[in-house]
Structure formats: C-alpha cells, structure tokens
Enzyme design. Structure first.
Site, mmCIF file in Angstrom:
data_model
loop_
_atom_site.group_PDB
_atom_site.id
_atom_site.type_symbol
_atom_site.label_atom_id
_atom_site.label_comp_id
_atom_site.label_asym_id
_atom_site.label_seq_id
_atom_site.Cartn_x
_atom_site.Cartn_y
_atom_site.Cartn_z
ATOM 1 N N GLU A 63 2.435 -0.189 1.543
ATOM 2 C CA GLU A 63 2.547 -1.631 1.694
ATOM 3 C C GLU A 63 1.419 -2.002 2.691
ATOM 4 O OE1 GLU A 63 5.312 0.035 2.399
ATOM 5 O OE2 GLU A 63 6.549 -0.686 0.570
ATOM 6 N N TYR A 65 -7.991 0.656 -0.045
ATOM 7 C CA TYR A 65 -7.351 1.321 -0.997
ATOM 8 C C TYR A 65 -7.631 0.887 -2.220
ATOM 9 C CZ TYR A 65 -4.460 1.795 3.211
ATOM 10 O OH TYR A 65 -4.003 2.247 4.418
#
Length: 203
Positions: free
Chosen positions: A112, A124
C-alpha cells in the site's frame, strides 16, 4: 595489503543488534513510527516476516521488510535515512526484497502507498507494481486513501525480464556517493514532510 572499502554498500538480514539504528531511521522518516518493541517481535516471533538492512561500513542507512503469506509477499515497511536519499539505495533495497520474495516462492508482491506519494509510486511502477485497488482512509494521520499495488507473477517471463534489465542498469551505473548529506544532522528528519506511509522514505 589493500584496506577494505569502508563505504561499501551491503544488504543483509536485519538482526536485533540493528534495532537502535532502525528506530532512528523510523523516527526520522514517519510521523507515526512503529513502537520500539514492534521490530523485535517481528524478528523473534513472526515466522512470516523477513527484514533486510542496508549498511555502509558499520552504519545502518536503510531497511525494509515483507510478510510472506502463502504465495504473496506483502511489503510492510521501507525507509532510507534522510541523509542517504536520492542515491539509488531505495531502488537496490526494493530489488533485494523482490529477490527475497521470489527465492521464497512468492507468486506476487503487493503493498500500500499513499495516493499523494508520487515518488514512491513511480519507483514501484518501474519495478512492475500496478494499481489494483484503493483502501479508503487507510492512513490514520490524515485519513488519506491508500493505493494497493501488485506485481505480475514474479516467476513469469515479463517480470523476470524487467527485473533483469533493471538489475543490469543498476550494476552498470556509476557508483553512488555513499557519504551522508552534510546539510542534515544525523537524526534530522527529511526536508519533505514525513507521513505514516510505510513507503515514504524510498528515494
């Protein structure tokens, strides 16, 4: 005899001896850090947990961890000391966490991240994480939503090729300057406003 390189970067498993340094980075990176006993409990009691630290010489400068649950590796925490950010250290640590996950037969990796944390999201995405959902009001400090990001199968050809290209690029890049930023005190927080996002200090 050649003297060992005191500024060499090393990534290794976290031990309880590292916890004071980890706590310093935690407090410098997050407004709601984990309590001091949390990491000790993770290391000593949680068989699903795996944590790594990055060191330069004897100094711990970054850390990260995952929970390996069935076939999923969940990134639980990730931070680089403010004095060592923007050197590619977070990228190398993320690569090491993904290698660890693949070695332990995780099918995919997930995490998250704050919707507003664009720097972390770009990193990411570079490593194959893609948005798959939202956790509303996930962060307790300001009720911000969390973006859930997940990779394709780690053992699949697309991910293996992506990781291979990124690893080769990191290895081919000029060595990073591993001296701390002298404009920040050893425990001074980042100049950017920190948050409770476990992916805040990834640069």
């Amino acid at each position: 005899m050649t003297a060992p390189d005191a500024r060499r970067l090393l990534i290794r498993p976290m031990t309880t001896a590292d916890l004071p340094a980890v706590q310093l980075i935690e407090r410098a990176s997050f407004t709601t850090p984990w309590p001091p006993q949390a990491y000790r409990q993770e290391l000593e009691s949680n068989r699903l947990a795996a944590y790594l630290v990055v060191t330069v010489g004897e100094e711990v400068i970054a850390y990260g961890g995952v929970w390996l649950m069935v076939d999923e590796a969940h990134v639980t925490t990730f931070a680089v000391h403010p004095r060592y950010r923007r050197r590619g250290i977070g990228e190398r640590l993320l690569l090491a966490l993904m290698d660890l996950s693949a070695d332990r037969h995780a099918r995919e990796a997930t995490l998250e991240v704050r919707l507003s944390n664009l720097g972390a999201r770009r990193l990411y995405e570079k490593y194959g994480f893609r948005p798959v959902g939202i956790r509303p009001r996930y962060y307790s400090d300001n009720q911000e939503d969390a973006l859930i990001m997940t990779t394709e199968p780690l053992s699949g050809a697309p991910m293996r090729e992506r990781i291979g290209r990124l690893r080769d690029a990191l290895d081919a890049a000029p060595p990073s300057d591993l001296h701390p930023d002298a404009t920040l005190a050893p425990t001074e927080p980042s100049q950017a406003q920190p948050g409770s996002d476990p992916n805040q200090g990834v640069a």
